[in-house]
Design a protein around this motif. Structure first.
Motif, PDB file in Angstrom:
ATOM      1  N   PHE A 129       0.817  -1.214   0.000  1.00  0.00           N
ATOM      2  CA  PHE A 129       0.000   0.000   0.000  1.00  0.00           C
ATOM      3  C   PHE A 129       0.849   1.261   0.000  1.00  0.00           C
ATOM      4  O   PHE A 129       1.993   1.260   0.442  1.00  0.00           O
ATOM      5  N   LYS A 130       0.225   2.312  -0.492  1.00  0.00           N
ATOM      6  CA  LYS A 130       0.863   3.626  -0.563  1.00  0.00           C
ATOM      7  C   LYS A 130       0.252   4.519   0.506  1.00  0.00           C
ATOM      8  O   LYS A 130      -0.972   4.672   0.568  1.00  0.00           O
ATOM      9  N   ILE A 131       1.091   5.084   1.348  1.00  0.00           N
ATOM     10  CA  ILE A 131       0.618   6.045   2.355  1.00  0.00           C
ATOM     11  C   ILE A 131       0.640   7.414   1.690  1.00  0.00           C
ATOM     12  O   ILE A 131       1.690   7.862   1.215  1.00  0.00           O
ATOM     13  N   VAL A 132      -0.526   8.065   1.614  1.00  0.00           N
ATOM     14  CA  VAL A 132      -0.605   9.361   0.921  1.00  0.00           C
ATOM     15  C   VAL A 132      -0.831  10.529   1.885  1.00  0.00           C
ATOM     16  O   VAL A 132      -0.847  11.689   1.473  1.00  0.00           O
ATOM     17  N   ALA A 133      -1.026  10.224   3.175  1.00  0.00           N
ATOM     18  CA  ALA A 133      -1.087  11.265   4.212  1.00  0.00           C
ATOM     19  C   ALA A 133      -0.704  10.607   5.530  1.00  0.00           C
ATOM     20  O   ALA A 133      -1.048   9.437   5.767  1.00  0.00           O
ATOM     21  N   LEU A 134      -0.005  11.358   6.371  1.00  0.00           N
ATOM     22  CA  LEU A 134       0.514  10.781   7.614  1.00  0.00           C
ATOM     23  C   LEU A 134       0.730  11.900   8.632  1.00  0.00           C
ATOM     24  O   LEU A 134       1.369  12.907   8.320  1.00  0.00           O
ATOM     25  N   ARG A 135       0.170  11.714   9.845  1.00  0.00           N
ATOM     26  CA  ARG A 135       0.316  12.761  10.856  1.00  0.00           C
ATOM     27  C   ARG A 135       0.202  12.187  12.266  1.00  0.00           C
ATOM     28  O   ARG A 135      -0.595  11.288  12.495  1.00  0.00           O
ATOM     29  N   MET A 136       1.013  12.720  13.182  1.00  0.00           N
ATOM     30  CA  MET A 136       0.810  12.399  14.599  1.00  0.00           C
ATOM     31  C   MET A 136       0.175  13.612  15.276  1.00  0.00           C
ATOM     32  O   MET A 136       0.633  14.744  15.082  1.00  0.00           O
ATOM     33  N   ASN A 137      -0.893  13.363  16.044  1.00  0.00           N
ATOM     34  CA  ASN A 137      -1.483  14.457  16.830  1.00  0.00           C
ATOM     35  C   ASN A 137      -2.344  13.902  17.956  1.00  0.00           C
ATOM     36  O   ASN A 137      -2.653  12.709  17.981  1.00  0.00           O
ATOM     37  N   PHE A 138      -2.692  14.775  18.876  1.00  0.00           N
ATOM     38  CA  PHE A 138      -3.705  14.443  19.874  1.00  0.00           C
ATOM     39  C   PHE A 138      -5.061  14.624  19.207  1.00  0.00           C
ATOM     40  O   PHE A 138      -5.346  15.706  18.678  1.00  0.00           O
ATOM     41  N   ILE A 139      -5.898  13.619  19.219  1.00  0.00           N
ATOM     42  CA  ILE A 139      -7.257  13.762  18.704  1.00  0.00           C
ATOM     43  C   ILE A 139      -8.099  14.371  19.822  1.00  0.00           C
ATOM     44  O   ILE A 139      -8.112  13.861  20.943  1.00  0.00           O
ATOM     45  N   ASP A 140      -8.750  15.510  19.522  1.00  0.00           N
ATOM     46  CA  ASP A 140      -9.520  16.151  20.593  1.00  0.00           C
ATOM     47  C   ASP A 140     -10.866  15.444  20.779  1.00  0.00           C
ATOM     48  O   ASP A 140     -11.283  14.626  19.954  1.00  0.00           O
ATOM     49  N   GLU A 141     -11.518  15.779  21.885  1.00  0.00           N
ATOM     50  CA  GLU A 141     -12.739  15.056  22.270  1.00  0.00           C
ATOM     51  C   GLU A 141     -13.836  15.166  21.216  1.00  0.00           C
ATOM     52  O   GLU A 141     -14.486  14.165  20.884  1.00  0.00           O
ATOM     53  N   ASP A 142     -14.035  16.358  20.665  1.00  0.00           N
ATOM     54  CA  ASP A 142     -15.098  16.529  19.666  1.00  0.00           C
ATOM     55  C   ASP A 142     -14.834  15.688  18.425  1.00  0.00           C
ATOM     56  O   ASP A 142     -15.748  15.072  17.865  1.00  0.00           O
ATOM     57  N   THR A 143     -13.573  15.673  17.986  1.00  0.00           N
ATOM     58  CA  THR A 143     -13.212  14.872  16.802  1.00  0.00           C
ATOM     59  C   THR A 143     -13.403  13.385  17.093  1.00  0.00           C
ATOM     60  O   THR A 143     -13.922  12.639  16.255  1.00  0.00           O
ATOM     61  N   ALA A 144     -13.009  12.962  18.291  1.00  0.00           N
ATOM     62  CA  ALA A 144     -13.169  11.545  18.664  1.00  0.00           C
ATOM     63  C   ALA A 144     -14.659  11.164  18.676  1.00  0.00           C
ATOM     64  O   ALA A 144     -15.042  10.095  18.181  1.00  0.00           O
ATOM     65  N   LYS A 145     -15.491  12.055  19.207  1.00  0.00           N
ATOM     66  CA  LYS A 145     -16.938  11.764  19.266  1.00  0.00           C
ATOM     67  C   LYS A 145     -17.553  11.712  17.874  1.00  0.00           C
ATOM     68  O   LYS A 145     -18.445  10.903  17.613  1.00  0.00           O
ATOM     69  N   GLU A 146     -17.068  12.569  16.989  1.00  0.00           N
ATOM     70  CA  GLU A 146     -17.561  12.549  15.604  1.00  0.00           C
ATOM     71  C   GLU A 146     -17.115  11.253  14.914  1.00  0.00           C
ATOM     72  O   GLU A 146     -17.896  10.577  14.248  1.00  0.00           O
ATOM     73  N   HIS A 147     -15.859  10.901  15.109  1.00  0.00           N
ATOM     74  CA  HIS A 147     -15.322   9.683  14.488  1.00  0.00           C
ATOM     75  C   HIS A 147     -16.127   8.452  14.922  1.00  0.00           C
ATOM     76  O   HIS A 147     -16.443   7.592  14.107  1.00  0.00           O
ATOM     77  N   TYR A 148     -16.419   8.360  16.223  1.00  0.00           N
ATOM     78  CA  TYR A 148     -17.093   7.175  16.756  1.00  0.00           C
ATOM     79  C   TYR A 148     -18.592   7.416  16.989  1.00  0.00           C
ATOM     80  O   TYR A 148     -19.197   6.754  17.837  1.00  0.00           O
ATOM     81  N   ALA A 149     -19.201   8.333  16.222  1.00  0.00           N
ATOM     82  CA  ALA A 149     -20.609   8.704  16.418  1.00  0.00           C
ATOM     83  C   ALA A 149     -21.539   7.487  16.413  1.00  0.00           C
ATOM     84  O   ALA A 149     -22.512   7.441  17.179  1.00  0.00           O
ATOM     85  N   GLU A 150     -21.230   6.482  15.596  1.00  0.00           N
ATOM     86  CA  GLU A 150     -22.130   5.312  15.503  1.00  0.00           C
ATOM     87  C   GLU A 150     -22.209   4.544  16.830  1.00  0.00           C
ATOM     88  O   GLU A 150     -23.110   3.727  17.035  1.00  0.00           O
ATOM     89  N   HIS A 151     -21.245   4.774  17.720  1.00  0.00           N
ATOM     90  CA  HIS A 151     -21.212   4.041  18.996  1.00  0.00           C
ATOM     91  C   HIS A 151     -21.712   4.871  20.167  1.00  0.00           C
ATOM     92  O   HIS A 151     -21.558   4.462  21.322  1.00  0.00           O
ATOM     93  N   LYS A 152     -22.334   6.030  19.888  1.00  0.00           N
ATOM     94  CA  LYS A 152     -22.604   6.947  21.015  1.00  0.00           C
ATOM     95  C   LYS A 152     -23.585   6.417  22.056  1.00  0.00           C
ATOM     96  O   LYS A 152     -23.553   6.863  23.198  1.00  0.00           O
TER      97      LYS A 152
END
Ligand code: IDP
Length: 149
Positions: free
Chosen positions: A30-53
């Protein structure tokens, strides 16, 4: 070419598995076309996992993915979505086969090291949550002639 969103979760970073995981992705072709390290903030985490709320583990899941830095990637290649799910292994590491990331390195569902999108719709949604349009790099890899018919 298909694209999928892959995350090395905070436990994977803390356990020093970033290189191991990236290596498995690259070795598969596979080809990695974007790569980043960061702290995922709470709002972003909640949006990402919205299906599990509504799930009982939602609060602990959000605490887990925001507990430390994680590594986000866009991984590109033919059938990248389903193949990345196979590389990661079953959600519950008890069921994950040896040779998969979770089967080799994880014990519990709540500390299962990696994430990969589970459908085309999820991939599009998750990529747009974690990356801006200009963060993806357009380039050719020389091994493509060997990987694809
Ligand atoms: P996936 O990550 O393999 O796509 P999902 O079912 O979408 O699996 O769950 C998302 C994440 O939520 C899992 O990777 C895991 O970190 C967490 N999770 C799922 N089920 C449980 C559970 O029963 N207890 C604790 N955490 C869970």
């Amino acid at each position: 070419m298909e694209e999928t969103y892959v995350m090395v979760k905070p436990d994977g970073v803390q356990r020093g598995l970033v290189g191991e995981i990236i290596s498995r992705i690259e070795r598969r072709g596979f080809k990695i076309v974007a790569l980043r390290m960061n702290f995922i903030d709470e709002d972003t985490a909640k949006e990402h996992y919205a299906e599990h709320k509504e799930k009982p583990f939602f609060d602990s899941l959000i605490a887990y993915v925001t507990s430390g830095p994680s590594v986000s990637m866009i991984v590109q290649g033919k059938n990248a979505i389903s193949i990345m799910r196979t590389i990661n292994g079953a959600t519950n590491p008890v069921d994950a086969s040896p040779g998969t990331i979770r089967g080799d390195f994880a014990i519990e569902t709540g500390r299962n090291i990696v994430h990969a999108s589970d459908s085309q719709e999820a991939a599009r949604r998750e990529i747009s949550i974690h990356f801006g349009e200009k963060e993806s790099v357009d380039y050719r890899k020389i091994d493509e002639v060997c990987l694809y018919e």
